[in-house]
Design an enzyme around this catalytic site. Structure first.
Site, mmCIF file in Angstrom:
data_model
loop_
_atom_site.group_PDB
_atom_site.id
_atom_site.type_symbol
_atom_site.label_atom_id
_atom_site.label_comp_id
_atom_site.label_asym_id
_atom_site.label_seq_id
_atom_site.Cartn_x
_atom_site.Cartn_y
_atom_site.Cartn_z
ATOM 1 N N GLY A 1 44.579 34.321 43.454
ATOM 2 C CA GLY A 1 44.157 35.479 43.320
ATOM 3 C C GLY A 1 45.141 36.363 44.157
ATOM 4 N NE ARG B 1 45.995 30.927 36.623
ATOM 5 C CZ ARG B 1 44.608 31.250 37.539
ATOM 6 N NH1 ARG B 1 44.394 31.136 36.086
ATOM 7 N NH2 ARG B 1 44.247 31.713 38.450
ATOM 8 C CE LYS C 1 32.029 46.825 44.792
ATOM 9 N NZ LYS C 1 31.144 46.959 44.075
ATOM 10 N N GLY D 1 38.601 32.638 43.797
ATOM 11 C CA GLY D 1 37.523 32.461 43.531
ATOM 12 C C GLY D 1 36.826 30.944 44.551
#
Length: 379
Positions: free
Chosen positions: A335, A44, A181, A358
């Site tokens: 992610g 990063r 989920k 996200g």
């Protein structure tokens, strides 16, 4: 997707002070009592170098700021940016780095007072923190209220690529989704079904869809409250590919802990009672690979199984290999899927690996982010 202002829009920068919001939320190792944490992966930091070096080459005086971990609004030595500051000094000498933004409770609360303190003494603001731009935090949406602002190179590239998926993908457009989920990704699933030509579902979320199709799921993760909605999606016009075989772990087994025991079995789409589905099976992996190879554009977000456990990495590895081999435009949505691409050594074979899991999902779902909107409204 609406454009954002770019670095070139800031005008002459010689001798001007520029505040740059970066995402240096890097993984740290060590840092126990009496020791200093070390950076486990500086990706990063290196990702921000094109922006920082562009600004330095034009004579700008740069102050960078970032969050690191979750220190809960107060100073915590475990989350000091000092190791990051040292690495940054090696890669981009002359760039100052402020202490962890999240040591301030006003950062996540979007306190205008904190934003005003951050911009004090600066002439311009650059947002290069795509992974945080879906958060309306003080350092993301505050500075553009006071300063001329622009997107850094990293942020601009994310907007270009992910915006292209929404606006003009090369077809057939296929999305491959995994993760735990359905409820966590319901919004993006609904949005993608309006855009893609086919959706591929793996990971733990597949079991809610499989139950909606009448299959037994054993002890696998399944959201009972979402079964009806999944049934409606399966009855919709867009094809949804589900696994037809699975890797299952027997009673007593623990995903991620091979030493705990538990038998491993290849099963069809029905999981025996007491057993847990932990990966797609080899047949499904081959089928998903075929869908990827026939695509013109592929967006991948989420692993197909518990790939951190070597017993259950086959499905994710197969998808990663297919992504590397296809001629399609390949985009990895950050992610866990970005981590998987690195784990299986295919990250450099992708056309784009997003720096924000996200943020990438929210941008695809909604077509905008708070950080992007703030840049467009800049003074």
């Amino acid at each position: 997707m609406l454009p954002v202002p770019l670095l070139e829009d800031l005008g002459p920068l010689e001798g001007r002070s520029v505040l740059v919001r970066v995402d240096f939320n890097v993984p740290l190792a060590g840092g126990g009592p009496g020791t200093t944490a070390e950076i486990a992966d500086d990706l990063r930091i290196r990702a921000a170098l094109p922006t920082l070096r562009w600004l330095l080459a034009r004579g700008a005086i740069i102050t960078a700021c970032t969050h690191l971990g979750r220190p809960k609004g107060q100073p915590d030595p475990r989350y000091s940016v000092q190791p990051v500051r040292q690495r940054l000094a090696e890669l981009a000498p002359g760039v100052e780095l402020l202490e962890n933004l999240r040591f301030e409770p006003g950062e996540t609360a979007n306190d205008p007072g904190l934003a005003e303190r951050l911009v004090a003494g600066h002439d311009a603001y650059v947002n290069d923190a795509f992974g945080a731009s879906h958060r309306a935090h003080a350092s993301i949406v505050g500075p553009p209220r006071w300063l001329p602002s622009a997107a850094g190179r990293l942020l601009a590239r994310e907007v270009e690529v992910l915006g292209g998926l929404r606006d003009a993908p090369r077809r057939p457009f296929v999305a491959v989704l995994g993760g735990a989920k359905v409820s966590d990704k319901l919004g993006v699933i609904d949005a993608l079904l309006e855009m893609v030509d086919a959706l591929v579902i793996g990971g733990a979320m597949c079991f809610t869809f499989l139950k909606a199709r009448g299959h037994r799921v054993g002890a696998s993760l399944c959201e009972e409250s979402m079964v009806g909605h999944c049934r409606e999606l399966l009855d919709g016009p867009t094809p949804i590919h589900l696994p037809y075989d699975l890797t299952a772990l027997g009673p007593g087994g623990v995903p991620g802990d091979p030493g705990a025991g538990g038998d491993v079995l290849q099963v069809r789409a029905d999981v025996p009672d007491g057993w847990m589905g932990v990966d797609i099976g080899p047949g499904s992996a081959a089928q998903f690979g075929d869908v990827i190879h026939e695509a013109g554009t592929v967006f991948w977000n989420g692993p197909m199984g518990v790939f951190e456990d070597p017993r259950f990495g086959g499905g994710t590895g197969a998808v990663a290999a297919a992504m590397a081999e296809t001629r399609a435009m390949t985009v990895v949505g950050g992610g866990d899927s970005a981590a998987a691409a690195r784990r299986f050594g295919v990250d450099r074979d992708m056309d784009h690996v997003s720096t924000g899991g996200g943020a990438s999902l929210e941008l695809i779902e909604k077509g905008d982010l708070p950080g992007l909107t703030a840049l467009r409204r800049a003074t």
